[in-house]
Write a protein that holds these residues in place. Sequence first.
Motif, PDB file in Angstrom:
ATOM      1  N   ALA A  79       0.835  -1.205   0.000  1.00 43.50           N
ATOM      2  CA  ALA A  79       0.000   0.000   0.000  1.00 43.50           C
ATOM      3  C   ALA A  79       0.867   1.251   0.000  1.00 43.50           C
ATOM      4  CB  ALA A  79      -0.929   0.016   1.215  1.00 43.50           C
ATOM      5  N   ILE A  80       0.293   2.311  -0.537  1.00 43.24           N
ATOM      6  CA  ILE A  80       0.834   3.665  -0.435  1.00 43.24           C
ATOM      7  C   ILE A  80      -0.265   4.560   0.125  1.00 43.24           C
ATOM      8  CG2 ILE A  80       1.552   5.710  -1.727  1.00 43.24           C
ATOM      9  CD1 ILE A  80       3.806   3.819  -1.572  1.00 43.24           C
ATOM     10  N   ALA A  81       0.027   5.252   1.217  1.00 42.70           N
ATOM     11  CA  ALA A  81      -0.900   6.231   1.791  1.00 42.70           C
ATOM     12  C   ALA A  81      -0.527   7.605   1.231  1.00 42.70           C
ATOM     13  CB  ALA A  81      -0.798   6.225   3.312  1.00 42.70           C
ATOM     14  N   ASP A  82      -1.409   8.176   0.433  1.00 40.70           N
ATOM     15  CA  ASP A  82      -1.132   9.430  -0.270  1.00 40.70           C
ATOM     16  C   ASP A  82      -2.174  10.475   0.128  1.00 40.70           C
ATOM     17  OD1 ASP A  82      -0.640  11.485  -2.030  1.00 40.70           O
ATOM     18  OD2 ASP A  82      -0.565  10.222  -3.817  1.00 40.70           O
ATOM     19  N   PRO A  83      -1.797  11.473   0.949  1.00 42.22           N
ATOM     20  CA  PRO A  83      -2.777  12.486   1.373  1.00 42.22           C
ATOM     21  C   PRO A  83      -3.420  13.233   0.218  1.00 42.22           C
ATOM     22  CG  PRO A  83      -0.790  12.618   2.709  1.00 42.22           C
ATOM     23  CD  PRO A  83      -0.479  11.678   1.577  1.00 42.22           C
ATOM     24  N   ARG A  84      -2.704  13.380  -0.892  1.00 45.41           N
ATOM     25  CA  ARG A  84      -3.273  14.104  -2.027  1.00 45.41           C
ATOM     26  C   ARG A  84      -4.417  13.323  -2.668  1.00 45.41           C
ATOM     27  NH1 ARG A  84       2.394  14.704  -4.959  1.00 45.41           N
ATOM     28  NH2 ARG A  84       2.210  12.489  -4.444  1.00 45.41           N
ATOM     29  N   LEU A  85      -4.350  11.992  -2.614  1.00 45.17           N
ATOM     30  CA  LEU A  85      -5.426  11.148  -3.132  1.00 45.17           C
ATOM     31  C   LEU A  85      -6.551  11.019  -2.112  1.00 45.17           C
ATOM     32  CD1 LEU A  85      -6.244   9.291  -5.528  1.00 45.17           C
ATOM     33  CD2 LEU A  85      -5.163   7.403  -4.282  1.00 45.17           C
ATOM     34  N   GLY A  86      -6.192  11.043  -0.823  1.00 44.70           N
ATOM     35  CA  GLY A  86      -7.195  10.963   0.231  1.00 44.70           C
ATOM     36  C   GLY A  86      -7.557   9.562   0.666  1.00 44.70           C
ATOM     37  N   ARG A  87      -6.840   8.553   0.165  1.00 43.15           N
ATOM     38  CA  ARG A  87      -7.084   7.163   0.542  1.00 43.15           C
ATOM     39  C   ARG A  87      -5.856   6.340   0.194  1.00 43.15           C
ATOM     40  NH1 ARG A  87      -7.454   4.387  -4.066  1.00 43.15           N
ATOM     41  NH2 ARG A  87      -8.294   5.419  -5.925  1.00 43.15           N
ATOM     42  N   LEU A  88      -5.891   5.059   0.604  1.00 36.53           N
ATOM     43  CA  LEU A  88      -4.800   4.151   0.252  1.00 36.53           C
ATOM     44  C   LEU A  88      -4.867   3.741  -1.211  1.00 36.53           C
ATOM     45  CD1 LEU A  88      -4.438   1.397   3.028  1.00 36.53           C
ATOM     46  CD2 LEU A  88      -3.102   3.480   2.738  1.00 36.53           C
ATOM     47  N   ARG A  89      -3.717   3.647  -1.830  1.00 35.39           N
ATOM     48  CA  ARG A  89      -3.551   2.812  -3.017  1.00 35.39           C
ATOM     49  C   ARG A  89      -3.058   1.468  -2.481  1.00 35.39           C
ATOM     50  NH1 ARG A  89      -2.295   6.452  -7.643  1.00 35.39           N
ATOM     51  NH2 ARG A  89      -1.994   8.573  -6.834  1.00 35.39           N
ATOM     52  N   HIS A  90      -3.672   0.372  -2.857  1.00 32.36           N
ATOM     53  CA  HIS A  90      -3.202  -0.904  -2.330  1.00 32.36           C
ATOM     54  C   HIS A  90      -3.428  -2.030  -3.325  1.00 32.36           C
ATOM     55  CE1 HIS A  90      -7.281  -2.414  -1.252  1.00 32.36           C
ATOM     56  NE2 HIS A  90      -7.533  -1.154  -0.924  1.00 32.36           N
ATOM     57  N   GLY A  91      -2.641  -3.082  -3.134  1.00 30.77           N
ATOM     58  CA  GLY A  91      -2.745  -4.261  -3.964  1.00 30.77           C
ATOM     59  C   GLY A  91      -2.448  -5.496  -3.137  1.00 30.77           C
TER      60      GLY A  91
ATOM     61  N   ARG B  92      21.177  -4.957   3.608  1.00 31.25           N
ATOM     62  CA  ARG B  92      20.028  -4.073   3.383  1.00 31.25           C
ATOM     63  C   ARG B  92      18.834  -4.891   2.921  1.00 31.25           C
ATOM     64  NH1 ARG B  92      21.701   1.633   0.608  1.00 31.25           N
ATOM     65  NH2 ARG B  92      23.454   2.139   1.977  1.00 31.25           N
ATOM     66  N   TYR B  93      17.657  -4.497   3.407  1.00 25.71           N
ATOM     67  CA  TYR B  93      16.422  -5.088   2.890  1.00 25.71           C
ATOM     68  C   TYR B  93      16.047  -4.393   1.591  1.00 25.71           C
ATOM     69  CZ  TYR B  93      15.833  -7.117   7.551  1.00 25.71           C
ATOM     70  OH  TYR B  93      16.016  -7.817   8.715  1.00 25.71           O
ATOM     71  N   ARG B  94      15.487  -5.169   0.682  1.00 28.73           N
ATOM     72  CA  ARG B  94      15.015  -4.618  -0.587  1.00 28.73           C
ATOM     73  C   ARG B  94      13.555  -5.016  -0.775  1.00 28.73           C
ATOM     74  NH1 ARG B  94      19.600  -3.006  -3.483  1.00 28.73           N
ATOM     75  NH2 ARG B  94      21.538  -3.889  -2.654  1.00 28.73           N
ATOM     76  N   ALA B  95      12.707  -4.037  -1.057  1.00 25.96           N
ATOM     77  CA  ALA B  95      11.282  -4.264  -1.285  1.00 25.96           C
ATOM     78  C   ALA B  95      10.938  -3.800  -2.693  1.00 25.96           C
ATOM     79  CB  ALA B  95      10.442  -3.502  -0.264  1.00 25.96           C
ATOM     80  N   GLU B  96      10.317  -4.687  -3.464  1.00 22.82           N
ATOM     81  CA  GLU B  96       9.941  -4.346  -4.837  1.00 22.82           C
ATOM     82  C   GLU B  96       8.508  -4.789  -5.080  1.00 22.82           C
ATOM     83  OE1 GLU B  96      11.522  -4.901  -9.443  1.00 22.82           O
ATOM     84  OE2 GLU B  96      12.709  -5.646  -7.738  1.00 22.82           O
ATOM     85  N   VAL B  97       7.668  -3.840  -5.483  1.00 30.42           N
ATOM     86  CA  VAL B  97       6.240  -4.076  -5.695  1.00 30.42           C
ATOM     87  C   VAL B  97       5.811  -3.400  -6.988  1.00 30.42           C
ATOM     88  CG1 VAL B  97       3.956  -3.384  -4.869  1.00 30.42           C
ATOM     89  CG2 VAL B  97       5.584  -4.408  -3.282  1.00 30.42           C
ATOM     90  N   HIS B  98       4.982  -4.105  -7.763  1.00 25.21           N
ATOM     91  CA  HIS B  98       4.394  -3.544  -8.985  1.00 25.21           C
ATOM     92  C   HIS B  98       2.902  -3.824  -8.935  1.00 25.21           C
ATOM     93  CE1 HIS B  98       8.428  -3.091 -10.768  1.00 25.21           C
ATOM     94  NE2 HIS B  98       8.688  -4.240 -10.164  1.00 25.21           N
ATOM     95  N   ALA B  99       2.102  -2.810  -8.579  1.00 26.60           N
ATOM     96  CA  ALA B  99       0.661  -2.951  -8.492  1.00 26.60           C
ATOM     97  C   ALA B  99       0.006  -2.208  -9.653  1.00 26.60           C
ATOM     98  CB  ALA B  99       0.163  -2.412  -7.152  1.00 26.60           C
TER      99      ALA B  99
END
Length: 357
Positions: A97-109, A142-149
């Motif tokens: 998920a990405i929490a984006d105040p400009r969108l006003g809700r979560l983007r999630h997958g 280092r931890y690596r996180a990769e997501v494509h939603a």
Amino acid sequence: MERRRFLLALALGAAGRSAMAAVDFAPVLPGRRLVFPADHGAHPDFRTEWWYATGWLNLPDGSPLGFQTTFFRVRTGVGEDSPSAFAPRQLILAHAAIADPRLGRLRHGERSARVGFGRAGFALGQTGVWVGDWRFALDGGRYRAEVHADDFAYALELQPAGPPLLNGQGGFSAKAADPRHASYYYSRPQLAVSGSVTLDGKQQPVRGKAWLDHEWSSELLPEGAKGWDWVGLNLDDGSALMAFRLRDGHGRALWAAATWQLAGGGARVMRPAEIAFTPGREWRSPRTAITYPVEWRLRVGEREFELRPLLDDQELDSRRSTGSVYWEGAVRVVEGGRELGRGYLEMTGYGERIRVG
């Protein structure tokens, strides 16, 4: 923490649950010493396991974002005696998920797949878990996180600031007075984050601070527990706090625990009586009609914090994978009217009780 066990068991289904009755899952026992790097890897003999990264990011213009990367491993108890490679012995599920105040809700997958055939898997002895092209791994320290939603993507590096923070008694984290209800649990607070986020087709560099939980167990929640409230907080002075409580159907605390990572080094484990979660302002979801307390007062020992959300709508509907709806969101930490840190708050069980077992 025990919270994720609820989410994961939902993936098993009724037939899987009856099959699990005959399965010997590995027990969580006090006194077992966590050993690294081996315990960064998967523990497939246990029922459930998760790697859970959350944090705050800043875009080049200073705008804040929250992010979540979660990978679950489930030993289903199904088909363990079958020679078929198609038997769903282990599942991998993932939320992002990405929490984006400009969108006003979560983007999630979300993603889910049985282990095997190159679709999903996990590593032993070191962090490495994937489903499709979503990945989370520890590589070169280092931890690596990769997501494509569908409507966002990110590629992030998370640099630990020190050794793992062992929760509970040396990593043995009790969830009730009965020691049978416990997990092995450690955190990596104060992770320095760098990388990129893609929103609306535009890739931008980001930097920030994150928190990682890694936990595994074989027990379900204690009887009478409807849900939980959990926080992982990175404070500006270099200290960090993990705290959670289990709630009954009337919102009363059944159990609580907390671990302080001290700014000068070392850790302090708090007793349940030293911890109090007090709900404040509420927000009602326009999609599910679930009401969540999105502002809180949290007392730990002699200190009391206010938790204020980056945005109210940080509800994540994961019914396509784990079958649950929960609130997982970025929060500011305020003490005496002054912001002194940031972190993540998770709340479950505010709608229907999640039914497992």
